[in-house]
Scaffold this active site. Structure first.
Site, PDB file in Angstrom:
ATOM      1  N   GLU A 229       1.131 -13.457  12.509  1.00 11.34           N
ATOM      2  CA  GLU A 229       1.609 -12.252  13.190  1.00 11.34           C
ATOM      3  C   GLU A 229       1.429 -11.087  12.221  1.00 11.34           C
ATOM      4  OE1 GLU A 229       2.485 -12.053  16.288  1.00 11.34           O
ATOM      5  OE2 GLU A 229       2.264 -14.217  16.571  1.00 11.34           O
TER       6      GLU A 229
ATOM      7  N   ASP B 221       0.835  -1.202   0.000  1.00 11.27           N
ATOM      8  CA  ASP B 221       0.000   0.000   0.000  1.00 11.27           C
ATOM      9  C   ASP B 221       0.871   1.254   0.000  1.00 11.27           C
ATOM     10  OD1 ASP B 221      -2.288   1.484   0.049  1.00 11.27           O
ATOM     11  OD2 ASP B 221      -2.836   1.026   2.107  1.00 11.27           O
TER      12      ASP B 221
ATOM     13  N   ASN C 119     -10.576  -3.148  -6.483  1.00 14.86           N
ATOM     14  CA  ASN C 119      -9.760  -2.173  -7.221  1.00 14.86           C
ATOM     15  C   ASN C 119     -10.337  -1.805  -8.601  1.00 14.86           C
ATOM     16  OD1 ASN C 119      -6.524  -3.284  -5.914  1.00 14.86           O
ATOM     17  ND2 ASN C 119      -7.809  -1.562  -5.274  1.00 14.86           N
TER      18      ASN C 119
ATOM     19  N   LEU D 276      -7.249  -5.034   7.157  1.00 14.49           N
ATOM     20  CA  LEU D 276      -6.952  -6.239   6.359  1.00 14.49           C
ATOM     21  C   LEU D 276      -7.469  -6.104   4.925  1.00 14.49           C
ATOM     22  CD1 LEU D 276      -7.530  -9.274   8.735  1.00 14.49           C
ATOM     23  CD2 LEU D 276      -5.384  -8.204   8.058  1.00 14.49           C
TER      24      LEU D 276
ATOM     25  N   ASN E  48       1.371   3.404  -2.903  1.00 16.77           N
ATOM     26  CA  ASN E  48       1.945   3.833  -4.190  1.00 16.77           C
ATOM     27  C   ASN E  48       1.415   5.211  -4.593  1.00 16.77           C
ATOM     28  OD1 ASN E  48       3.069   1.306  -4.287  1.00 16.77           O
ATOM     29  ND2 ASN E  48       1.701   0.495  -5.855  1.00 16.77           N
TER      30      ASN E  48
ATOM     31  N   ARG F 272       0.148   7.647  -2.660  1.00 18.07           N
ATOM     32  CA  ARG F 272       0.685   8.728  -1.808  1.00 18.07           C
ATOM     33  C   ARG F 272       2.141   9.027  -2.143  1.00 18.07           C
ATOM     34  NH1 ARG F 272      -1.252   5.948   3.415  1.00 18.07           N
ATOM     35  NH2 ARG F 272      -1.866   4.437   1.830  1.00 18.07           N
TER      36      ARG F 272
HETATM   37  C1  FPP Z   1      -1.936   0.148  -3.273  1.00 21.15           C
HETATM   38  O1  FPP Z   1      -1.449   1.465  -3.328  1.00 21.15           O
HETATM   39  C2  FPP Z   1      -1.419  -0.635  -4.377  1.00 21.15           C
HETATM   40  C3  FPP Z   1      -2.192  -1.219  -5.335  1.00 21.15           C
HETATM   41  C4  FPP Z   1      -3.663  -1.132  -5.363  1.00 21.15           C
HETATM   42  C5  FPP Z   1      -1.592  -1.971  -6.432  1.00 21.15           C
HETATM   43  C6  FPP Z   1      -0.309  -2.672  -6.136  1.00 21.15           C
HETATM   44  C7  FPP Z   1       0.366  -2.891  -7.430  1.00 21.15           C
HETATM   45  C8  FPP Z   1       1.700  -2.858  -7.648  1.00 21.15           C
HETATM   46  C9  FPP Z   1       2.719  -2.727  -6.589  1.00 21.15           C
HETATM   47  C10 FPP Z   1       2.215  -2.954  -9.029  1.00 21.15           C
HETATM   48  C11 FPP Z   1       1.769  -4.145  -9.805  1.00 21.15           C
HETATM   49  C12 FPP Z   1       2.122  -5.421  -9.140  1.00 21.15           C
HETATM   50  C13 FPP Z   1       2.806  -6.429  -9.698  1.00 21.15           C
HETATM   51  C14 FPP Z   1       2.987  -7.685  -8.950  1.00 21.15           C
HETATM   52  C15 FPP Z   1       3.397  -6.331 -11.022  1.00 21.15           C
HETATM   53  P1  FPP Z   1      -2.506   2.647  -3.468  1.00 21.15           P
HETATM   54  O2  FPP Z   1      -2.625   2.981  -4.909  1.00 21.15           O
HETATM   55  O3  FPP Z   1      -3.800   2.276  -2.808  1.00 21.15           O
HETATM   56  O4  FPP Z   1      -1.791   3.791  -2.669  1.00 21.15           O
HETATM   57  P2  FPP Z   1      -2.496   4.977  -1.876  1.00 21.15           P
HETATM   58  O5  FPP Z   1      -3.284   4.351  -0.754  1.00 21.15           O
HETATM   59  O6  FPP Z   1      -1.335   5.772  -1.364  1.00 21.15           O
HETATM   60  O7  FPP Z   1      -3.351   5.726  -2.847  1.00 21.15           O
END
Ligand code: FPP
Length: 247
Positions: free
Chosen positions: A205, A18, A66, A193, A20, A22
């Site tokens: 854990e 989580d 998502n 979760l 990305n 931000r």
């Molecule tokens: C949550 O951050 C992240 C996701 C919903 C996607 C995760 C995907 C990746 C790391 C890339 C693709 C994965 C692979 C395995 C190739 P968010 O966007 O909810 O962040 P935020 O809460 O800060 O907005």
């Protein structure tokens, strides 16, 4: 860089990646740039997990919820997944890592399903290391799918409800062939979760870190494993029973 290894290594680590969005916002970049950097973190974490001896690594890459995100972000994430699978095919073979998936894969775009099938088929004979991608995954949907499959087995005489147990029921979950996670990590400071592996995490854990996923590195995974090694896992027994081996 630290070369130390935590005393007790979890066999299975599950991660809610989580933060990305931000991470990108803090830098005035589009959200997708955060996801792009997140893919590089995935590579680092796969390397570190093998180095530490973590046999199963499950990553929450795309939740069933998502799809609600803006269309541009959803297609960007699917594009990154496609890119990751193409780039990692040879690496995973070289490193003897088996790719598995959990979730309703059939709803993903055709090009992504094709790449997933290709990588899964090319790595299916590996047994030591496992990378499990949770894609279009939701724990409540998984429970419903498992209950339906179990009910069909009862109808066909393959299961007897009078003998139902967790050991028998778990065979109908997407994770039938995967042991329960020992450690769950969630990045970015959120304490939820979010519909991830809710039955399988019963005795895991939980480690929450404020680090945003694109900034999560080797040292952060080592630190989470060290925290895990300090915890006492009692599975409902007492400390004394654990210490005297009577649990
Ligand atoms: C949550 O951050 C992240 C996701 C919903 C996607 C995760 C995907 C990746 C790391 C890339 C693709 C994965 C692979 C395995 C190739 P968010 O966007 O909810 O962040 P935020 O809460 O800060 O907005």
């Amino acid at each position: 860089m630290s070369t130390s290894r935590p005393a007790r290594i979890p066999q299975h680590v599950a991660i809610i990646m989580d933060g990305n969005g931000r991470w990108a916002k803090q830098r005035g970049m589009p959200r997708l740039e955060g996801h792009r950097r997140g893919v590089e973190t995935v590579r680092t974490v796969v390397d570190t997990a093998r180095e530490l001896g973590i046999r199963y690594l499950t990553l929450y890459a795309f939740s069933a919820e998502n799809w609600k995100r803006p269309g541009e972000e959803v297609s960007g994430l699917m594009g990154l997944l496609d890119f990751f699978l193409k780039r990692e095919l040879n690496n995973l073979i070289k490193e003897k890592v088996r790719l598995r998936t959990i979730g309703r894969i059939e709803a993903l775009p055709e090009n992504v399903r094709r790449e997933l099938d290709r990588v899964k088929a090319a790595t299916q004979h590996f047994t030591e290391w496992n990378l499990v991608l949770a894609l279009n995954y939701g724990a409540q949907t998984e429970a419903v799918d498992a209950a339906r499959a179990y009910a069909e087995a009862v109808r066909d005489g393959r299961e007897n409800p009078a003998e139902a147990s967790w050991e028998k029921f778990r065979r109908y979950l997407y994770t039938a062939e995967i042991p329960e996670p020992d450690l769950l990590i969630r990045t970015s400071g959120e304490l939820r979760l979010s519909n991830f592996l809710m039955l399988q995490l019963a005795y895991a854990e939980l480690v929450f870190t404020p680090t945003l996923w694109p900034d999560f590195g080797r040292a952060d995974l080592v630190a989470a494993c060290e925290e895990y090694a300090r915890r006492e896992r009692r599975y409902g027994a007492t400390t004394e029973q654990i210490q005297t081996g009577r649990a």
